[in-house]
Every structure is written in structure tokens, then in C-alpha cells.
Write an enzyme that holds these catalytic residues in place. Structure first.
Site, PDB file in Angstrom:
ATOM      1  N   GLU A 314       3.518  11.766 -39.596  1.00  0.00           N
ATOM      2  CA  GLU A 314       4.288  12.042 -40.816  1.00  0.00           C
ATOM      3  C   GLU A 314       3.365  11.848 -42.023  1.00  0.00           C
ATOM      4  O   GLU A 314       3.114  10.724 -42.474  1.00  0.00           O
ATOM      5  CB  GLU A 314       5.508  11.116 -40.884  1.00  0.00           C
ATOM      6  CG  GLU A 314       6.463  11.345 -39.705  1.00  0.00           C
ATOM      7  CD  GLU A 314       7.651  10.397 -39.689  1.00  0.00           C
ATOM      8  OE1 GLU A 314       7.530   9.265 -40.192  1.00  0.00           O
ATOM      9  OE2 GLU A 314       8.705  10.794 -39.160  1.00  0.00           O
ATOM     10  N   LYS A 317       4.001   9.661 -45.573  1.00  0.00           N
ATOM     11  CA  LYS A 317       4.181   8.214 -45.650  1.00  0.00           C
ATOM     12  C   LYS A 317       3.156   7.619 -46.620  1.00  0.00           C
ATOM     13  O   LYS A 317       2.035   8.121 -46.749  1.00  0.00           O
ATOM     14  CB  LYS A 317       4.006   7.586 -44.260  1.00  0.00           C
ATOM     15  CG  LYS A 317       5.144   7.882 -43.272  1.00  0.00           C
ATOM     16  CD  LYS A 317       6.351   7.030 -43.570  1.00  0.00           C
ATOM     17  CE  LYS A 317       7.452   7.192 -42.534  1.00  0.00           C
ATOM     18  NZ  LYS A 317       7.126   6.536 -41.259  1.00  0.00           N
TER      19      LYS A 317
END
Length: 341
Positions: A314, A317
Site C-alpha cells: 500500500e 501509507k
């Protein structure tokens, strides 16, 4: 009346019961994954492809952190068991019973005919002295009542997800107890879970104990060969078991002896620092998948339902290490040779 002629029949019944127990434990061995959706990344495939990836990889369980149509629709008829989260910023709203009824109707009941909801995680790692803490139990109670009023209480269990930072004492596991701040927060929650037959969801990360508490890397990766912690008659060669049993000890001291723990997150990042490598992460995930089939020293022989964090890297983040917990790259290429079935 018992006679010798009953003996084959009774033996057959006992065999059937053992088979049913074995099947139940085999089901509990199934590994799940955590899926954060697109909120923390801008390069992920659509939700429908994430669900398809899980199906092709024989991943039978998924945790999502917030329900929304784009993920719930492709989960219809997928046969994937689901943990669905109530975000922490929604806890205050769901402390209102009418809001909980509406939330359950829109996000659970409208999909319950063909989405396999298993748990609702009301809050994730809520700080016991934070502003949201006082809303966790009322929200759990209201969601449970709405689930029960919908006739789904036997299918769906209502819980919350905690982390091991709630432990004031951790080592040895038998001495573990909740901290002074966490105890008053956890006690009524444990009472609620016991009364409704739900497990406690727990995020168990040996990695963070290596990163911030100087625990040995082999102890965290399931690769230590010698006993690291001797706790009475119980021996600990890996940190995962020690964390699990420490949490069990704290729960038992809070009138939760009958409570089970479901590991709602566990993982290791593949980049971002010295111990954050592809090799370490792959070792951790592979060993974890094999290890949770057999329970812990304190509760041996019982498979541990475990959700790996997470499905994809991801890239949005904030912390660098947080970007690299994916089991798959955004292009759906696997990082590690893991068999999920």
C-alpha cells in the site's frame, strides 16, 4: 439399556463425532488475508480482481476494514468468509442504537443472503485511554442487538480487534496481565464476548517486538532451535506463541477463561529497514502458515484462525515500512511461495 449389540453403534457414533471435530479444526486452519482496499494505495487493481485473486489462490477468508459496495458486491457467492470492520471514526455514531440498526441493514443484512459474514470487528486497536474508547462497548452491544434482531446472531459474531500493547506484563506469558489503563477497558468487553460466545480478535506482530523491543530475529521468525523462554512446564521457541499465550493469560485473569482468540492480523514487511527483507518476510509468512495448524503451548492441538496482513503493498501509507506488508505486488504477482490451502 446398554447391551453388547449397542457396542458397534456407539463406536460408530464416537468415530463420527471425532470426524466432525477434525473437520471443524481443519476449517479453522484456513488462512485468511487482510485487504485494505484502495484507501491506502493509488495503484491497486479493482476490488473485483482482488476477490478473484483470493479465489484463484484458494484464500478462503478475508478481513476488510470498512464495508462498501465495491468490495461487498464481488464477494457475493464467492464463498469467502469475511471479517468486516467498523472504522474507529464510526464508533461514536454506532453508540446510538438507531445508527447501528441502519449500519447493519445497509452493510450486513442487505448482503447476508450470499456474503459469508463471520465476524464484525467493532473498532481496530482502539487506545484504551483515547477519545473513542468509551464508545467501543456500546457500539458492540448495539451492533449485536441489530444482528440478533435480523436473526443473524448464530452466523455472525460481534467482537473488536486489539493489539498486544494492551499488556502491561508480557514475559513470561503466564505472568501477563493487562496494563492499568487497559484493564478497565477490556474487562467489560471480555464479559460481553463471553456472554455472546464470540472470540477476541487480536493483531499479533512478532515483527514489532523485534523492531521496538529488541527481541531476537530467529525467535520471531519461528527459526530458533532452542527454548528461548521457559515458563514453568511450558517451553517457547517462537515469539508468536509467547504473545498469544500472554494474551490468553491476561484474558483468563479477566474472567475470560472460555474465550478464544482469532488472529485478525499478523505480518512482516519486505522492505524499509535492516530486518525488513524479502527473505525475513517470506520466512515469517511461510512458517506462520504452517505453525498455526497446531495451537500454542498453553492451548495445544487447536488450529488458530489467522489473517495475514496484507493482500497488497500500500504505497500511500505514511511510514516506509508500512508500505511493504503485501503478500502480492499491485500487479498481483506473488512475493512469496505460500500455499494458502
Amino acid at each position: 439399556m446398554y447391551t453388547m449389540r449397542n457396542k458397534p453403534f456407539i463406536a460408530a457414533i464416537l468415530l463420527l463425532l471425532r470426524l466432525l471435530c477434525s473437520l471443524q479444526h481443519m476449517g479453522a486452519q484456513s488462512i485468511g488475508v487482510c485487504y485494505g482496499g484502495s484507501g491506502n494505495a493509488d495503484n491497486l487493481p479493482p476490488e473485483s480482481e482482488a476477490v478473484s485473486l483470493c479465489k484463484t489462490q484458494s484464500i478462503g477468508k478475508m478481513r476488510i476494514y470498512s464495508p462498501y459496495p465495491e468490495i461487498l458486491e464481488p464477494l457475493r457467492d464467492s464463498n469467502i468468509e469475511l471479517i468486516v470492520g467498523v472504522p474507529n471514526d464510526s464508533l461514536k455514531d454506532l453508540a446510538d442504537p438507531s445508527a447501528a440498526v441502519d449500519w447493519v441493514q445497509r452493510n450486513i443484512k442487505d448482503y447476508s443472503s450470499n456474503v459469508k459474514f463471520k465476524y464484525i470487528a467493532v473498532g481496530n486497536e482502539v487506545n484504551p485511554i483515547g477519545a473513542a474508547a468509551r464508545f467501543v462497548l456500546p457500539a458492540m452491544q448495539n451492533v449485536y442487538k441489530a444482528i440478533a434482531d435480523a436473526g443473524l446472531q448464530n452466523q455472525i459474531k460481534v467482537s473488536t480487534a486489539v493489539d498486544t500493547n494492551l499488556l502491561g506484563v508480557f514475559d513470561p506469558p503466564s505472568a501477563a496481565a493487562f496494563s492499568a489503563n487497559a484493564g478497565p477497558f477490556m474487562e467489560p468487553i471480555i464479559g460481553f464476548l463471553v456472554s455472546t460466545g464470540a472470540p477476541l480478535l487480536a493483531n499479533i506482530y512478532p515483527y514489532f517486538r523485534v523492531k521496538y523491543n529488541n527481541q531476537p530475529v530467529p525467535y520471531a521468525l519461528f527459526s530458533a532451535t532452542d527454548v528461548v523462554v521457559q515458563d514453568g512446564k511450558l517451553e517457547y521457541r517462537n515469539l508468536f506463541d509467547a504473545l498469544m499465550d500472554a494474551l490468553y493469560s491476561a484474558i483468563e485473569k479477566t474472567n475470560g477463561r472460555s474465550l478464544d482468540i482469532v488472529v485478525s492480523e499478523s505480518g512482516w514487511p519486505s522492505a524499509g529497514g535492516a530486518v525488513e527483507t524479502i527473505e525475513n518476510a517470506g520466512t515469517y509468512y511461510r512458517n506462520l502458515v504452517n505453525h498455526v495448524k497446531g495451537g500454542t503451548p498453553k492451548r495445544p492441538g487447536m488450529a488458530i484462525e489467522t489473517y495475514l496482513f496484507g493482500l497488497f503493498d500500500e504505497n500511500l501509507k505514511e511510514e516506509e515500512i508500512e508500505k511493504h506488508f503485501g503478500l502480492f505486488y499491485p500487479n498481483k504477482q506473488a512475493k512469496y511461495g505460500i500455499s494458502f490451502n
